[in-house]
Design a protein around this motif. Sequence first.
Motif, PDB file in Angstrom:
ATOM      1  N   GLN A  59      44.318  16.288  36.667  1.00  0.00           N
ATOM      2  CA  GLN A  59      44.465  17.453  35.807  1.00  0.00           C
ATOM      3  C   GLN A  59      45.244  17.030  34.568  1.00  0.00           C
ATOM      4  OE1 GLN A  59      43.055  20.254  36.397  1.00  0.00           O
ATOM      5  NE2 GLN A  59      42.641  20.268  38.592  1.00  0.00           N
ATOM      6  N   THR A  60      44.747  17.344  33.387  1.00  0.00           N
ATOM      7  CA  THR A  60      45.393  16.910  32.153  1.00  0.00           C
ATOM      8  C   THR A  60      46.113  18.037  31.419  1.00  0.00           C
ATOM      9  OG1 THR A  60      43.370  17.283  30.891  1.00  0.00           O
ATOM     10  CG2 THR A  60      43.699  15.091  31.833  1.00  0.00           C
ATOM     11  N   ALA A  61      45.900  19.272  31.821  1.00  0.00           N
ATOM     12  CA  ALA A  61      46.530  20.388  31.119  1.00  0.00           C
ATOM     13  C   ALA A  61      46.629  21.565  32.078  1.00  0.00           C
ATOM     14  CB  ALA A  61      45.715  20.773  29.887  1.00  0.00           C
ATOM     15  N   ALA A  62      47.260  22.624  31.599  1.00  0.00           N
ATOM     16  CA  ALA A  62      47.376  23.822  32.423  1.00  0.00           C
ATOM     17  C   ALA A  62      45.991  24.416  32.666  1.00  0.00           C
ATOM     18  CB  ALA A  62      48.271  24.841  31.726  1.00  0.00           C
ATOM     19  N   VAL A  63      45.748  24.798  33.902  1.00  0.00           N
ATOM     20  CA  VAL A  63      44.463  25.375  34.304  1.00  0.00           C
ATOM     21  C   VAL A  63      44.688  26.829  34.715  1.00  0.00           C
ATOM     22  CG1 VAL A  63      42.574  25.251  35.962  1.00  0.00           C
ATOM     23  CG2 VAL A  63      43.588  23.143  35.069  1.00  0.00           C
ATOM     24  N   LEU A  64      43.915  27.734  34.147  1.00  0.00           N
ATOM     25  CA  LEU A  64      44.049  29.136  34.500  1.00  0.00           C
ATOM     26  C   LEU A  64      43.608  29.360  35.940  1.00  0.00           C
ATOM     27  CD1 LEU A  64      44.616  32.094  33.638  1.00  0.00           C
ATOM     28  CD2 LEU A  64      42.197  32.223  32.956  1.00  0.00           C
ATOM     29  N   ILE A  65      44.514  29.922  36.758  1.00  0.00           N
ATOM     30  CA  ILE A  65      44.196  30.254  38.146  1.00  0.00           C
ATOM     31  C   ILE A  65      43.735  31.699  38.253  1.00  0.00           C
ATOM     32  CG2 ILE A  65      45.132  30.478  40.474  1.00  0.00           C
ATOM     33  CD1 ILE A  65      47.092  28.245  39.814  1.00  0.00           C
ATOM     34  N   GLN A  66      44.478  32.605  37.605  1.00  0.00           N
ATOM     35  CA  GLN A  66      44.110  34.023  37.689  1.00  0.00           C
ATOM     36  C   GLN A  66      44.714  34.802  36.533  1.00  0.00           C
ATOM     37  OE1 GLN A  66      45.313  35.921  41.353  1.00  0.00           O
ATOM     38  NE2 GLN A  66      44.235  37.814  40.913  1.00  0.00           N
ATOM     39  N   ASP A  67      43.947  35.758  36.019  1.00  0.00           N
ATOM     40  CA  ASP A  67      44.393  36.726  35.014  1.00  0.00           C
ATOM     41  C   ASP A  67      44.474  38.097  35.673  1.00  0.00           C
ATOM     42  OD1 ASP A  67      45.010  35.815  32.448  1.00  0.00           O
ATOM     43  OD2 ASP A  67      42.905  35.561  31.915  1.00  0.00           O
ATOM     44  N   ILE A  68      45.562  38.826  35.416  1.00  0.00           N
ATOM     45  CA  ILE A  68      45.658  40.201  35.889  1.00  0.00           C
ATOM     46  C   ILE A  68      45.989  41.092  34.705  1.00  0.00           C
ATOM     47  CG2 ILE A  68      46.955  41.830  37.322  1.00  0.00           C
ATOM     48  CD1 ILE A  68      47.403  39.645  39.341  1.00  0.00           C
ATOM     49  N   GLU A  69      45.230  42.183  34.562  1.00  0.00           N
ATOM     50  CA  GLU A  69      45.513  43.202  33.557  1.00  0.00           C
ATOM     51  C   GLU A  69      45.530  44.551  34.261  1.00  0.00           C
ATOM     52  OE1 GLU A  69      43.906  45.094  29.339  1.00  0.00           O
ATOM     53  OE2 GLU A  69      42.944  43.315  30.189  1.00  0.00           O
ATOM     54  N   THR A  70      46.632  45.282  34.127  1.00  0.00           N
ATOM     55  CA  THR A  70      46.720  46.591  34.760  1.00  0.00           C
ATOM     56  C   THR A  70      45.839  47.593  34.020  1.00  0.00           C
ATOM     57  OG1 THR A  70      48.664  47.165  33.429  1.00  0.00           O
ATOM     58  CG2 THR A  70      49.066  46.175  35.585  1.00  0.00           C
ATOM     59  N   THR A  71      45.143  48.432  34.767  1.00  0.00           N
ATOM     60  CA  THR A  71      44.289  49.461  34.174  1.00  0.00           C
ATOM     61  C   THR A  71      44.862  50.856  34.374  1.00  0.00           C
ATOM     62  OG1 THR A  71      42.976  49.535  36.215  1.00  0.00           O
ATOM     63  CG2 THR A  71      42.215  48.061  34.475  1.00  0.00           C
ATOM     64  N   SER A  72      46.002  50.923  35.042  1.00  0.00           N
ATOM     65  CA  SER A  72      46.728  52.174  35.247  1.00  0.00           C
ATOM     66  C   SER A  72      48.167  51.806  35.589  1.00  0.00           C
ATOM     67  CB  SER A  72      46.100  52.992  36.380  1.00  0.00           C
ATOM     68  OG  SER A  72      46.138  52.277  37.599  1.00  0.00           O
ATOM     69  N   ALA A  73      49.037  52.792  35.748  1.00  0.00           N
ATOM     70  CA  ALA A  73      50.420  52.516  36.127  1.00  0.00           C
ATOM     71  C   ALA A  73      50.436  51.760  37.460  1.00  0.00           C
ATOM     72  CB  ALA A  73      51.204  53.812  36.249  1.00  0.00           C
ATOM     73  N   SER A  74      51.179  50.658  37.514  1.00  0.00           N
ATOM     74  CA  SER A  74      51.183  49.805  38.702  1.00  0.00           C
ATOM     75  C   SER A  74      52.616  49.474  39.108  1.00  0.00           C
ATOM     76  CB  SER A  74      50.415  48.508  38.435  1.00  0.00           C
ATOM     77  OG  SER A  74      49.081  48.775  38.030  1.00  0.00           O
ATOM     78  N   ALA A  75      52.933  49.694  40.375  1.00  0.00           N
ATOM     79  CA  ALA A  75      54.278  49.421  40.880  1.00  0.00           C
ATOM     80  C   ALA A  75      54.569  47.935  40.952  1.00  0.00           C
ATOM     81  CB  ALA A  75      54.455  50.062  42.256  1.00  0.00           C
ATOM     82  N   ALA A  76      53.530  47.106  41.060  1.00  0.00           N
ATOM     83  CA  ALA A  76      53.735  45.663  41.183  1.00  0.00           C
ATOM     84  C   ALA A  76      52.489  44.932  40.708  1.00  0.00           C
ATOM     85  CB  ALA A  76      54.051  45.286  42.626  1.00  0.00           C
ATOM     86  N   ILE A  77      52.675  43.658  40.356  1.00  0.00           N
ATOM     87  CA  ILE A  77      51.582  42.749  40.016  1.00  0.00           C
ATOM     88  C   ILE A  77      51.726  41.548  40.940  1.00  0.00           C
ATOM     89  CG2 ILE A  77      50.665  41.183  38.269  1.00  0.00           C
ATOM     90  CD1 ILE A  77      51.599  43.213  36.163  1.00  0.00           C
ATOM     91  N   THR A  78      50.661  41.206  41.686  1.00  0.00           N
ATOM     92  CA  THR A  78      50.770  40.149  42.689  1.00  0.00           C
ATOM     93  C   THR A  78      49.664  39.117  42.537  1.00  0.00           C
ATOM     94  OG1 THR A  78      51.761  41.700  44.278  1.00  0.00           O
ATOM     95  CG2 THR A  78      50.873  39.643  45.161  1.00  0.00           C
TER      96      THR A  78
END
Length: 228
Positions: A59-78
């Motif tokens: 691996q030569t650079a940072a690799v995106l594992i996961q993107d999260i975008e909230t679509t409503s009010a959210s108590a947590a992001i996991t």
Amino acid sequence: MTAAIMNTHLRDNFNALAPTVAGEIAVGNGTDMTLQAVGASNAVPMADAACTIGWAWKQTAAVLIQDIETTSASAAITFSSIASGFRHLRVVGMARFSGGADVIAAQLNGDATTVYDSNRVNFSNATNFTETLAASGFRIVTTNGGGGASNSWGSFVMEFNDYAEATAHKQTLQYYGLATGSATTNIQFGLGTGRWRSSASITSIKLYPYSSTGASFVSGVKVSLYGM
């Protein structure tokens, strides 16, 4: 040796090295030819004198594992089911709470026991240190809430080095920025570190409001997890 025999030898040698799995590559190891399996996603072949074939997938650079975008009010992001195929992890985000300004906290592997220690320094027109011991999560960064300007969000980066190492407690390093207005003390910058008193490999990261006073992440919060 006849042409027919030579052709048979050439055919058999070629067939022996013909890749049967997608991505396999025929390579030389200094003595003969062999097949090298395909590397992990986003890995590239890189010279490595320690390998018998002279190179390895890396691996030569940072690799995106996961993107999260909230679509409503959210108590947590996991982020969950984090694989151990990288050396380090990086979490990058822009966030805002629906309630008042609060601190984003983090828990690892669903562990909500009091095994987290952290220390933050916040700079505005003064310097403030905040040490928290034996808490139920890291205190990471301060971000704005409903009491501040609607276009004021907090930006942060959180890193976990050697996150899959099996003997050491897991450590995090963080930095963040926040603008709550245009007056003195409204522009803030912070640094922080934290420890999870566990040597387990990190498999999940949960972000949530530390004070738990009814605040939640607003819609449109974007947080990304990278492997390096």
